[in-house]
Design a protein around this motif. Sequence first.
Motif, PDB file in Angstrom:
ATOM      1  N   GLN A 101       0.826  -1.200   0.000  1.00  0.00           N
ATOM      2  CA  GLN A 101       0.000   0.000   0.000  1.00  0.00           C
ATOM      3  C   GLN A 101       0.864   1.255   0.000  1.00  0.00           C
ATOM      4  O   GLN A 101       0.599   2.210  -0.722  1.00  0.00           O
ATOM      5  CB  GLN A 101      -0.919  -0.004   1.215  1.00  0.00           C
ATOM      6  CG  GLN A 101      -2.068  -0.994   1.128  1.00  0.00           C
ATOM      7  CD  GLN A 101      -2.849  -1.055   2.416  1.00  0.00           C
ATOM      8  OE1 GLN A 101      -2.283  -1.175   3.495  1.00  0.00           O
ATOM      9  NE2 GLN A 101      -4.156  -0.955   2.310  1.00  0.00           N
ATOM     10  N   LEU A 102       1.906   1.241   0.819  1.00  0.00           N
ATOM     11  CA  LEU A 102       2.746   2.429   0.916  1.00  0.00           C
ATOM     12  C   LEU A 102       3.477   2.702  -0.395  1.00  0.00           C
ATOM     13  O   LEU A 102       3.749   3.852  -0.723  1.00  0.00           O
ATOM     14  CB  LEU A 102       3.758   2.258   2.052  1.00  0.00           C
ATOM     15  CG  LEU A 102       3.174   2.311   3.472  1.00  0.00           C
ATOM     16  CD1 LEU A 102       4.252   1.999   4.498  1.00  0.00           C
ATOM     17  CD2 LEU A 102       2.557   3.669   3.757  1.00  0.00           C
ATOM     18  N   GLU A 103       3.787   1.653  -1.144  1.00  0.00           N
ATOM     19  CA  GLU A 103       4.493   1.846  -2.401  1.00  0.00           C
ATOM     20  C   GLU A 103       3.647   2.601  -3.419  1.00  0.00           C
ATOM     21  O   GLU A 103       4.164   3.121  -4.407  1.00  0.00           O
ATOM     22  CB  GLU A 103       4.922   0.495  -2.968  1.00  0.00           C
ATOM     23  CG  GLU A 103       6.113  -0.102  -2.219  1.00  0.00           C
ATOM     24  CD  GLU A 103       6.380  -1.537  -2.634  1.00  0.00           C
ATOM     25  OE1 GLU A 103       5.663  -2.034  -3.538  1.00  0.00           O
ATOM     26  OE2 GLU A 103       7.291  -2.149  -2.058  1.00  0.00           O
ATOM     27  N   CYS A 104       2.336   2.669  -3.182  1.00  0.00           N
ATOM     28  CA  CYS A 104       1.483   3.464  -4.072  1.00  0.00           C
ATOM     29  C   CYS A 104       1.846   4.943  -3.986  1.00  0.00           C
ATOM     30  O   CYS A 104       1.611   5.711  -4.917  1.00  0.00           O
ATOM     31  CB  CYS A 104       0.006   3.290  -3.700  1.00  0.00           C
ATOM     32  SG  CYS A 104      -0.639   1.632  -3.989  1.00  0.00           S
ATOM     33  N   LEU A 105       2.385   5.342  -2.855  1.00  0.00           N
ATOM     34  CA  LEU A 105       2.640   6.759  -2.624  1.00  0.00           C
ATOM     35  C   LEU A 105       4.112   7.118  -2.561  1.00  0.00           C
ATOM     36  O   LEU A 105       4.463   8.268  -2.768  1.00  0.00           O
ATOM     37  CB  LEU A 105       1.990   7.186  -1.296  1.00  0.00           C
ATOM     38  CG  LEU A 105       0.479   7.007  -1.181  1.00  0.00           C
ATOM     39  CD1 LEU A 105       0.008   7.437   0.179  1.00  0.00           C
ATOM     40  CD2 LEU A 105      -0.223   7.824  -2.252  1.00  0.00           C
ATOM     41  N   THR A 107       8.492   5.870  -2.759  1.00  0.00           N
ATOM     42  CA  THR A 107       9.565   4.937  -3.064  1.00  0.00           C
ATOM     43  C   THR A 107      10.184   4.459  -1.756  1.00  0.00           C
ATOM     44  O   THR A 107       9.994   5.066  -0.703  1.00  0.00           O
ATOM     45  CB  THR A 107      10.643   5.644  -3.886  1.00  0.00           C
ATOM     46  OG1 THR A 107      11.238   6.667  -3.070  1.00  0.00           O
ATOM     47  CG2 THR A 107      10.056   6.257  -5.149  1.00  0.00           C
ATOM     48  N   PRO A 108      10.948   3.362  -1.785  1.00  0.00           N
ATOM     49  CA  PRO A 108      11.638   2.930  -0.565  1.00  0.00           C
ATOM     50  C   PRO A 108      12.510   4.023   0.045  1.00  0.00           C
ATOM     51  O   PRO A 108      12.642   4.112   1.264  1.00  0.00           O
ATOM     52  CB  PRO A 108      12.474   1.738  -1.052  1.00  0.00           C
ATOM     53  CG  PRO A 108      11.674   1.184  -2.194  1.00  0.00           C
ATOM     54  CD  PRO A 108      11.088   2.401  -2.878  1.00  0.00           C
ATOM     55  N   THR A 109      13.108   4.869  -0.797  1.00  0.00           N
ATOM     56  CA  THR A 109      13.937   5.953  -0.271  1.00  0.00           C
ATOM     57  C   THR A 109      13.117   6.932   0.545  1.00  0.00           C
ATOM     58  O   THR A 109      13.522   7.352   1.638  1.00  0.00           O
ATOM     59  CB  THR A 109      14.634   6.698  -1.424  1.00  0.00           C
ATOM     60  OG1 THR A 109      15.456   5.786  -2.142  1.00  0.00           O
ATOM     61  CG2 THR A 109      15.495   7.832  -0.887  1.00  0.00           C
ATOM     62  N   LEU A 110      11.937   7.297   0.057  1.00  0.00           N
ATOM     63  CA  LEU A 110      11.081   8.221   0.802  1.00  0.00           C
ATOM     64  C   LEU A 110      10.588   7.591   2.097  1.00  0.00           C
ATOM     65  O   LEU A 110      10.470   8.267   3.127  1.00  0.00           O
ATOM     66  CB  LEU A 110       9.903   8.661  -0.062  1.00  0.00           C
ATOM     67  CG  LEU A 110      10.239   9.592  -1.228  1.00  0.00           C
ATOM     68  CD1 LEU A 110       8.994   9.890  -2.045  1.00  0.00           C
ATOM     69  CD2 LEU A 110      10.857  10.889  -0.708  1.00  0.00           C
ATOM     70  N   LEU A 111      10.307   6.296   2.073  1.00  0.00           N
ATOM     71  CA  LEU A 111       9.873   5.621   3.291  1.00  0.00           C
ATOM     72  C   LEU A 111      10.995   5.606   4.323  1.00  0.00           C
ATOM     73  O   LEU A 111      10.760   5.771   5.517  1.00  0.00           O
ATOM     74  CB  LEU A 111       9.435   4.185   2.969  1.00  0.00           C
ATOM     75  CG  LEU A 111       8.207   4.049   2.079  1.00  0.00           C
ATOM     76  CD1 LEU A 111       7.927   2.582   1.787  1.00  0.00           C
ATOM     77  CD2 LEU A 111       6.998   4.706   2.733  1.00  0.00           C
ATOM     78  N   GLU A 112      12.221   5.414   3.846  1.00  0.00           N
ATOM     79  CA  GLU A 112      13.358   5.431   4.765  1.00  0.00           C
ATOM     80  C   GLU A 112      13.562   6.824   5.348  1.00  0.00           C
ATOM     81  O   GLU A 112      13.862   6.984   6.537  1.00  0.00           O
ATOM     82  CB  GLU A 112      14.620   4.976   4.031  1.00  0.00           C
ATOM     83  CG  GLU A 112      15.895   5.008   4.870  1.00  0.00           C
ATOM     84  CD  GLU A 112      15.891   3.983   5.995  1.00  0.00           C
ATOM     85  OE1 GLU A 112      16.834   4.023   6.816  1.00  0.00           O
ATOM     86  OE2 GLU A 112      14.961   3.172   6.072  1.00  0.00           O
ATOM     87  N   LEU A 113      13.373   7.855   4.534  1.00  0.00           N
ATOM     88  CA  LEU A 113      13.482   9.220   5.034  1.00  0.00           C
ATOM     89  C   LEU A 113      12.418   9.492   6.094  1.00  0.00           C
ATOM     90  O   LEU A 113      12.675  10.179   7.090  1.00  0.00           O
ATOM     91  CB  LEU A 113      13.359  10.215   3.891  1.00  0.00           C
ATOM     92  CG  LEU A 113      14.572  10.317   2.970  1.00  0.00           C
ATOM     93  CD1 LEU A 113      14.252  11.232   1.786  1.00  0.00           C
ATOM     94  CD2 LEU A 113      15.788  10.837   3.729  1.00  0.00           C
ATOM     95  N   ARG A 114      11.206   8.966   5.887  1.00  0.00           N
ATOM     96  CA  ARG A 114      10.153   9.150   6.890  1.00  0.00           C
ATOM     97  C   ARG A 114      10.540   8.456   8.198  1.00  0.00           C
ATOM     98  O   ARG A 114      10.335   8.994   9.281  1.00  0.00           O
ATOM     99  CB  ARG A 114       8.826   8.588   6.381  1.00  0.00           C
ATOM    100  CG  ARG A 114       7.690   8.764   7.404  1.00  0.00           C
ATOM    101  CD  ARG A 114       6.390   8.168   6.935  1.00  0.00           C
ATOM    102  NE  ARG A 114       5.336   8.392   7.907  1.00  0.00           N
ATOM    103  CZ  ARG A 114       5.117   7.634   8.971  1.00  0.00           C
ATOM    104  NH1 ARG A 114       5.892   6.592   9.194  1.00  0.00           N
ATOM    105  NH2 ARG A 114       4.152   7.906   9.817  1.00  0.00           N
TER     106      ARG A 114
END
Length: 210
Positions: A101-105, A107-114
């Motif tokens: 679900q999160l990949e819809c919004l 990239t893995p890089t942005l998730l890591e930054l969060r």
Amino acid sequence: MLGELLPNAPTPCGLRRLTVEARAPIPFWLLARESFALVRRGVVVRQRADVHGGVVSVDIAGPGAYLPLGSHVASSGSVAAGYAATDVLLCVYAEAASPRQLECLATPTLLELRRLQMEALERMERIADARSRSTVARRVGALLCVLADTLSPPRARGMLPALYLRDLAGLIDARHESLCRELRKLEQQRLIARDAEQIRLLDREALEQL
């Protein structure tokens, strides 16, 4: 955007409405670790509660503000808490999203930054908590524990680099002389050991009990 994250949500935006009356607690314990909310109306006071019953306010958020939620327990044992300062309406994302679900919004890089952003927020809140302690001795003990836990997450450290003491004093709003005096006491009690290169935490449990 949020509708894509929760395609089966009961509302178009994917968020749930949560109303809380003035002075009532925010139900952090009902929410998932990844929960967040947007304050639509009212004011929320966020707090941290420690294992000894002490509570310190770390944030006040009004309309339009983002709130990290969830019943997250820090390694120190402190948990998220808070209450509605006025009648509050929250728009809540209350469930953990799957990676798909999160990949819809993002990239893995942005998730890591969060993730790194949330770790930074945790670190600053715990430093604020340490600064609120009633005596310099308690502030110093709490600060050493905070830095041991958060200086290089997710690893907890048993030693800290020899930082400038004026910087440590500034973090807990203490005089440089007061900090030095308390560190000497901790050395004499064999709770820490210091040299030119590092500060080692010898008795973490005793430091927390301060």
